[in-house]
Design an enzyme around this catalytic site. Structure first.
Site, PDB file in Angstrom:
ATOM      1  N   LYS A   1      38.769  35.682  47.267  1.00  0.00           N
ATOM      2  CA  LYS A   1      38.655  36.423  48.534  1.00  0.00           C
ATOM      3  C   LYS A   1      37.358  36.086  49.262  1.00  0.00           C
ATOM      4  O   LYS A   1      37.307  36.091  50.477  1.00  0.00           O
ATOM      5  CB  LYS A   1      38.735  37.934  48.287  1.00  0.00           C
ATOM      6  CG  LYS A   1      40.119  38.401  47.885  1.00  0.00           C
ATOM      7  CD  LYS A   1      40.221  39.917  47.918  1.00  0.00           C
ATOM      8  CE  LYS A   1      41.631  40.387  47.609  1.00  0.00           C
ATOM      9  NZ  LYS A   1      41.749  41.818  47.459  1.00  0.00           N
TER      10      LYS A   1
ATOM     11  N   LYS B   1      49.964  34.908  45.183  1.00  0.00           N
ATOM     12  CA  LYS B   1      50.618  36.190  44.911  1.00  0.00           C
ATOM     13  C   LYS B   1      50.895  36.964  46.193  1.00  0.00           C
ATOM     14  O   LYS B   1      50.203  36.772  47.203  1.00  0.00           O
ATOM     15  CB  LYS B   1      49.781  37.015  43.935  1.00  0.00           C
ATOM     16  CG  LYS B   1      48.680  37.817  44.541  1.00  0.00           C
ATOM     17  CD  LYS B   1      48.016  38.702  43.495  1.00  0.00           C
ATOM     18  CE  LYS B   1      46.981  39.578  44.170  1.00  0.00           C
ATOM     19  NZ  LYS B   1      47.458  40.870  44.629  1.00  0.00           N
TER      20      LYS B   1
ATOM     21  N   LYS C   1      48.896  42.690  49.934  1.00  0.00           N
ATOM     22  CA  LYS C   1      48.943  43.641  51.047  1.00  0.00           C
ATOM     23  C   LYS C   1      48.169  43.128  52.242  1.00  0.00           C
ATOM     24  O   LYS C   1      48.528  43.319  53.375  1.00  0.00           O
ATOM     25  CB  LYS C   1      48.279  44.964  50.639  1.00  0.00           C
ATOM     26  CG  LYS C   1      49.026  45.809  49.685  1.00  0.00           C
ATOM     27  CD  LYS C   1      48.302  47.152  49.605  1.00  0.00           C
ATOM     28  CE  LYS C   1      48.015  47.514  48.170  1.00  0.00           C
ATOM     29  NZ  LYS C   1      46.754  46.974  47.683  1.00  0.00           N
TER      30      LYS C   1
END
Ligand code: AQP
Length: 329
Positions: free
Chosen positions: A111, A192, A195
């Site tokens: 991230k 993956k 959200k």
């Protein structure tokens, strides 16, 4: 009785990865263990966010958890920031964890992507997660595969604290499901389902209506060799669909692989299975969302219960680490 803790970030709409990888198990565990579940809104501050959106998503995530079957009369459901002990214990654990071990966290690398502008909170977030878990003396932490490393870190930090300052924390174990532990994006099966990643066709929300689920599954990226085989490395798209079908129906992967020779019928069954697993969640969501006061009071009750446990653990940790705790001197 075993103690269970787990949490979910209000970073976007809950998706089938969250549901099949973690939350469905939480609903089962609440009847077997003393279970604490949390909407981890402080974690939601680690990335770019809009304050009003975060508040709204925190409430929607709580409603999603209730819709997914969490019963506030059976488990303890609360919002992380309502229990100030989470932030306080984090500091003690930040002074126990090391920069070296935090630098090895895969999620931070993914991230953060090496950017200097990344929030410091993204780097220390696994320590906040360790505090979340350790405050409740959790024996077990049901999570998806992406959180396994963070639970490992929690164990290391807890062991280190216990050995330096004396027995304080229970050492928790991650409980990761055998299938659907890492549901992949339907359009980009090498990453993956997430959200916070904008992938309208690749992410199936728990609230998607049946026709939307069917369209997304029908368009899911597979491969061109047409060979029915479970092989997440070589055939990530197909293997993801096989896992979704297995998880939604309880069928084994071998049974599924042996039952289809073309991708089309497999996709049709996977979409039907997802629709039927999600139907009760969707139906309850609308009902619960219309009873806002009920949700607010459930969260208040949950926070009171959580605080009664967390405050004892925090106090114990403060004493052990050498703070002059009011009332003890
Ligand atoms: N794709 C997934 N497959 C299986 N399990 C998953 N989980 C998350 N994604 C998948 C599990 O869901 C629980 C709640 O996740 P989280 O809120 O802690 O967020 P996350 O792990 O960082 O993943 P998300 O949902 O994709 O959110 P963002 O985009 O904010 O990173 C956890 O138990 C998690 O393992």
């Amino acid at each position: 009785m075993q103690r269970v803790f787990s949490g979910v970030q209000p970073s976007g709409a809950l998706h089938v990865g969250n549901y099949l990888g973690a939350i469905r198990q939480w609903a089962i565990d609440q009847h077997r263990a003393d279970s604490f579940y949390c909407v981890v809104d402080l974690h939601g501050l680690t990335a770019e966010h809009d304050p009003a959106d975060l508040r709204q998503r925190t409430l929607e995530t709580a409603i999603g958890l209730l819709a997914a079957g969490l019963d506030p009369d059976v488990c303890t459901l609360f919002v992380q920031s309502h229990v100030h002990e989470h932030a306080e214990l984090t500091w003690l654990l930040e002074c126990t964890a090391t920069v070296g071990e935090l630098s090895r966290m895969i999620q931070f690398k993914e991230k953060g992507d090496g950017r200097e502008s990344v929030r410091a909170g993204l780097f220390t977030y696994p320590v906040l997660m360790a505090a979340d878990i350790l405050l409740y003396d959790a024996d077990r932490v049901p999570v998806g595969d992406d959180q396994r490393q963070h639970v490992e870190l929690t164990r290391d930090v807890a062991r280190r604290f216990n050995s330096r300052y004396g027995e304080t924390f229970v050492i928790p174990e991650a409980a990761v499901p055998k299938v659907a532990a890492r549901v992949m994006d339907l359009q980009h099966p090498e990453r993956k389902m997430s959200k916070s990643v904008d992938s309208p066709l690749g992410t199936v929300s728990i609230l998607d209506p049946p026709d939307v689920v069917a369209r997304k599954v029908a368009k899911a990226v597979t491969d061109t060799d047409g060979e029915m085989r479970y092989d997440p490395e070589a055939k990530p798209g197909l293997s993801n669909l096989i896992e979704l079908l297995a998880s939604a129906t309880g069928r084994s992967i071998d049974d599924i692989v042996g039952s289809y020779d073309r991708y089309g019928p497999l996709k049709a069954d996977a979409s039907e299975a997802l629709v039927s697993v999600l139907a009760p969640v969707r139906a309850r969501y609308e009902e619960i969302a219309s009873e806002r006061e009920h949700v607010v009071s459930a969260l208040e009750k949950g926070a009171d219960k959580a605080r009664s446990v967390a405050s004892l653990t925090l106090r114990k940790a403060q004493e052990k680490i050498g703070l002059l705790v009011p009332g003890t001197f």
